[in-house]
Write an enzyme that holds these catalytic residues in place. Sequence first.
Site, PDB file in Angstrom:
ATOM      1  N   GLU A  47      28.520  51.597  68.371  1.00  0.00           N
ATOM      2  CA  GLU A  47      28.831  52.612  69.381  1.00  0.00           C
ATOM      3  C   GLU A  47      29.366  53.844  68.666  1.00  0.00           C
ATOM      4  O   GLU A  47      30.444  53.805  68.074  1.00  0.00           O
ATOM      5  CB  GLU A  47      29.875  52.075  70.374  1.00  0.00           C
ATOM      6  CG  GLU A  47      30.302  53.113  71.402  1.00  0.00           C
ATOM      7  CD  GLU A  47      31.496  52.665  72.242  1.00  0.00           C
ATOM      8  OE1 GLU A  47      31.647  51.451  72.503  1.00  0.00           O
ATOM      9  OE2 GLU A  47      32.289  53.542  72.640  1.00  0.00           O
ATOM     10  N   ARG A  51      33.712  61.685  70.158  1.00  0.00           N
ATOM     11  CA  ARG A  51      35.067  62.218  69.941  1.00  0.00           C
ATOM     12  C   ARG A  51      35.122  63.215  68.807  1.00  0.00           C
ATOM     13  O   ARG A  51      36.116  63.903  68.625  1.00  0.00           O
ATOM     14  CB  ARG A  51      36.042  61.079  69.631  1.00  0.00           C
ATOM     15  CG  ARG A  51      36.324  60.256  70.849  1.00  0.00           C
ATOM     16  CD  ARG A  51      37.174  59.064  70.520  1.00  0.00           C
ATOM     17  NE  ARG A  51      36.772  57.975  71.372  1.00  0.00           N
ATOM     18  CZ  ARG A  51      37.363  56.806  71.444  1.00  0.00           C
ATOM     19  NH1 ARG A  51      38.398  56.547  70.667  1.00  0.00           N
ATOM     20  NH2 ARG A  51      36.917  55.878  72.255  1.00  0.00           N
ATOM     21  N   THR A  75      32.376  57.258  74.549  1.00  0.00           N
ATOM     22  CA  THR A  75      33.189  58.386  75.012  1.00  0.00           C
ATOM     23  C   THR A  75      32.327  59.417  75.741  1.00  0.00           C
ATOM     24  O   THR A  75      32.474  60.627  75.545  1.00  0.00           O
ATOM     25  CB  THR A  75      33.996  59.023  73.848  1.00  0.00           C
ATOM     26  OG1 THR A  75      34.505  57.987  72.989  1.00  0.00           O
ATOM     27  CG2 THR A  75      35.192  59.802  74.365  1.00  0.00           C
ATOM     28  N   LYS A 135      32.797  47.697  80.499  1.00  0.00           N
ATOM     29  CA  LYS A 135      33.767  47.656  79.402  1.00  0.00           C
ATOM     30  C   LYS A 135      35.136  47.506  80.070  1.00  0.00           C
ATOM     31  O   LYS A 135      35.384  48.182  81.081  1.00  0.00           O
ATOM     32  CB  LYS A 135      33.657  48.972  78.631  1.00  0.00           C
ATOM     33  CG  LYS A 135      34.838  49.362  77.773  1.00  0.00           C
ATOM     34  CD  LYS A 135      34.495  50.606  76.962  1.00  0.00           C
ATOM     35  CE  LYS A 135      35.742  51.220  76.346  1.00  0.00           C
ATOM     36  NZ  LYS A 135      35.425  52.073  75.192  1.00  0.00           N
TER      37      LYS A 135
END
Length: 214
Positions: A47, A51, A75, A135
């Site tokens: 993943e 960010r 994100t 998640k």
Amino acid sequence: MSMEQKNALIEQLCVRARILPVITIGSEAQILPLADALAAGGLHTLEITLRSAHGLTAIRRLREERPELCIGAGTVLDRRMMDEVEAVGAQFVVTPGASREVLEAGVQCSVPVLPGTSSATDIMEGYALGYRCFKLFPAQICGGIAALRAFAGPFGDVRFCPTGGINADNAREYLALPNVMCVGGTWMIDGTSLANGDWAAIQRASTEALATLG
Ligand code: 3PG
């Protein structure tokens, strides 16, 4: 792809991965060696978060230059970011929360989206739109193992990837839960090793992370 197909795909991908490393790329030079170190340690599903400014580039380059890996985006906070990661070839998308905007965008997205949840209400919002995989974030803070056990009652057909506070000491216990399909986190990517380009240490930590799962 229908939501049923996307649920099946993300579940299969997570079950196969067992651990989903959450990666924030600090420089373009890190992209390939970091992915290679994780892969050499047995972690092939990654993943890449948005960010840092290098997230989109990393996803694009890994899709082109490491087609044997499974590359997702993390994100992803809104529809625009979801469109961007889809355009550069992300094979799945992870969001930290379950805003209406990302849930709806995820239904239209061509690849599976794993929405973040920290409550029964979040799960119900996603469930109503067809999501069955989530998640749990931040897992250790929003109830951890006890919360996952409790969610198994009302949400018997929902499975989770707990992330946030997972480490070598608790990963195995999380993964043993029937409603946990994989665990996510950063614990195998030590900040000092990353800063020093100590790829051998990251490879070793990845191998050890998988080994702790038994
Ligand atoms: C995430 O966004 O998934 C987390 O930052 C990962 O959490 P960790 O650093 O506690 O593993």
